[in-house]
Design a protein around this motif. Sequence first.
Motif, PDB file in Angstrom:
ATOM      1  N   UNK A 252      37.100  55.077  10.761  1.00 37.73           N
ATOM      2  CA  UNK A 252      37.468  54.749  12.131  1.00 37.73           C
ATOM      3  C   UNK A 252      37.344  55.963  13.038  1.00 37.73           C
ATOM      4  N   UNK A 253      37.739  57.117  12.535  1.00 39.04           N
ATOM      5  CA  UNK A 253      37.591  58.346  13.311  1.00 39.04           C
ATOM      6  C   UNK A 253      36.135  58.593  13.660  1.00 39.04           C
ATOM      7  N   UNK A 254      35.263  58.447  12.674  1.00 41.62           N
ATOM      8  CA  UNK A 254      33.834  58.685  12.912  1.00 41.62           C
ATOM      9  C   UNK A 254      33.269  57.706  13.928  1.00 41.62           C
ATOM     10  N   UNK A 255      33.638  56.430  13.816  1.00 37.93           N
ATOM     11  CA  UNK A 255      33.123  55.422  14.750  1.00 37.93           C
ATOM     12  C   UNK A 255      33.493  55.773  16.187  1.00 37.93           C
ATOM     13  N   UNK A 256      34.765  56.088  16.417  1.00 40.53           N
ATOM     14  CA  UNK A 256      35.223  56.348  17.787  1.00 40.53           C
ATOM     15  C   UNK A 256      34.698  57.674  18.309  1.00 40.53           C
ATOM     16  N   UNK A 257      34.721  58.709  17.486  1.00 39.11           N
ATOM     17  CA  UNK A 257      34.312  60.024  17.984  1.00 39.11           C
ATOM     18  C   UNK A 257      32.817  60.046  18.291  1.00 39.11           C
ATOM     19  N   UNK A 258      32.025  59.233  17.591  1.00 33.17           N
ATOM     20  CA  UNK A 258      30.601  59.158  17.928  1.00 33.17           C
ATOM     21  C   UNK A 258      30.380  58.400  19.231  1.00 33.17           C
ATOM     22  N   UNK A 259      31.295  57.497  19.585  1.00 28.04           N
ATOM     23  CA  UNK A 259      31.217  56.879  20.907  1.00 28.04           C
ATOM     24  C   UNK A 259      31.494  57.916  21.990  1.00 28.04           C
ATOM     25  N   UNK A 260      32.471  58.793  21.738  1.00 25.97           N
ATOM     26  CA  UNK A 260      32.735  59.881  22.687  1.00 25.97           C
ATOM     27  C   UNK A 260      31.499  60.768  22.821  1.00 25.97           C
ATOM     28  N   UNK A 261      30.874  61.098  21.699  1.00 23.47           N
ATOM     29  CA  UNK A 261      29.665  61.903  21.719  1.00 23.47           C
ATOM     30  C   UNK A 261      28.553  61.206  22.501  1.00 23.47           C
ATOM     31  N   UNK A 262      28.339  59.922  22.256  1.00 22.58           N
ATOM     32  CA  UNK A 262      27.249  59.215  22.911  1.00 22.58           C
ATOM     33  C   UNK A 262      27.478  59.111  24.421  1.00 22.58           C
ATOM     34  N   UNK A 263      28.734  58.907  24.841  1.00 19.43           N
ATOM     35  CA  UNK A 263      29.006  58.896  26.274  1.00 19.43           C
ATOM     36  C   UNK A 263      28.715  60.259  26.886  1.00 19.43           C
ATOM     37  N   UNK A 264      29.080  61.313  26.174  1.00 25.45           N
ATOM     38  CA  UNK A 264      28.823  62.670  26.673  1.00 25.45           C
ATOM     39  C   UNK A 264      27.330  62.935  26.765  1.00 25.45           C
ATOM     40  N   UNK A 265      26.562  62.463  25.781  1.00 19.47           N
ATOM     41  CA  UNK A 265      25.098  62.655  25.811  1.00 19.47           C
ATOM     42  C   UNK A 265      24.481  61.912  26.982  1.00 19.47           C
ATOM     43  N   UNK A 266      24.949  60.691  27.253  1.00 20.83           N
ATOM     44  CA  UNK A 266      24.383  59.922  28.350  1.00 20.83           C
ATOM     45  C   UNK A 266      24.679  60.565  29.692  1.00 20.83           C
ATOM     46  N   UNK A 267      25.852  61.192  29.793  1.00 23.27           N
ATOM     47  CA  UNK A 267      26.190  61.870  31.042  1.00 23.27           C
ATOM     48  C   UNK A 267      25.316  63.082  31.285  1.00 23.27           C
TER      49      UNK A 267
END
Length: 267
Positions: A252-267
């Motif tokens: 669960x940690x990996x799933x959510x933290x990669x969403x944080x990463x992907x949002x940061x990459x898109x920004x």
Amino acid sequence: MSKLITSPSNPFIKRINSLHEKKFRVREGLFLAEGMRVVTEAVEAGVAPAYLIHGPDMGDHPVLKRLAEATEAAGGEVIETSADVLRKLSRKDNPQSVLGVFTEIGKSLADLDRNTSYVWIVCESLKDPGNLGTILRTADAVGAGGVILIDNSCDPYSVEAVRASMGALFTVPLVQAKWEEFQPWLRSGPGFLVGASLNTEHDYQAIDYPAPTFLFMGNEQSGLPEPYEQECDALVKIPMRGKADSLNVAIATAVIVYEVLNQTRRK
């Protein structure tokens, strides 16, 4: 030059073997890391072992030579021993040929600069050392600023946690703190606290994660305590389409933290 110790009853060997127990790790301020790969990653991260222990017929190995040089340059000691002693120290029938003994490397909250990363991982009362090791690896993979263990989490310096981290213990800053210390520290500067919880309808992909985001994960069985959830700036959950109501905390940690990463990459 290696010092030769081959007797299992040698006081030094007994001392190192005692590090499998937390009370002796705490007393000595030392912990074990098994395997040439893990010790190499530690040295490459600037953390040399206090003792580098290796098996027979390893003296000419080029990687071991570099590790020995780094150990001695940092004031450590290189020990050659027998296969029997390595089995005793590793408590495995087929032990690794290299074992490092390191000084505990944890930091305090005051050592952290929250602005060095877009995301941090906070774990409350995490009990399983395998989960902790996996979370440390995930933190390394996404470039998290560090992992903060809240309250009565498992010992990050146990052999099991160190092994599961695959060297990430040496590359990811680690802090152990009480909630009473963490909460005022967090609110003393920028930081968006996001708790993973079943007590919300907010999908983990439906919110924005500003930097720095502190992802707050609860205990494997009980999740985050309600008072801690109330302190979060947002609560999120991962949708479950099958019969299971939750994921393993490390996954669960990996799933959510990669969403944080992907949002940061898109920004």
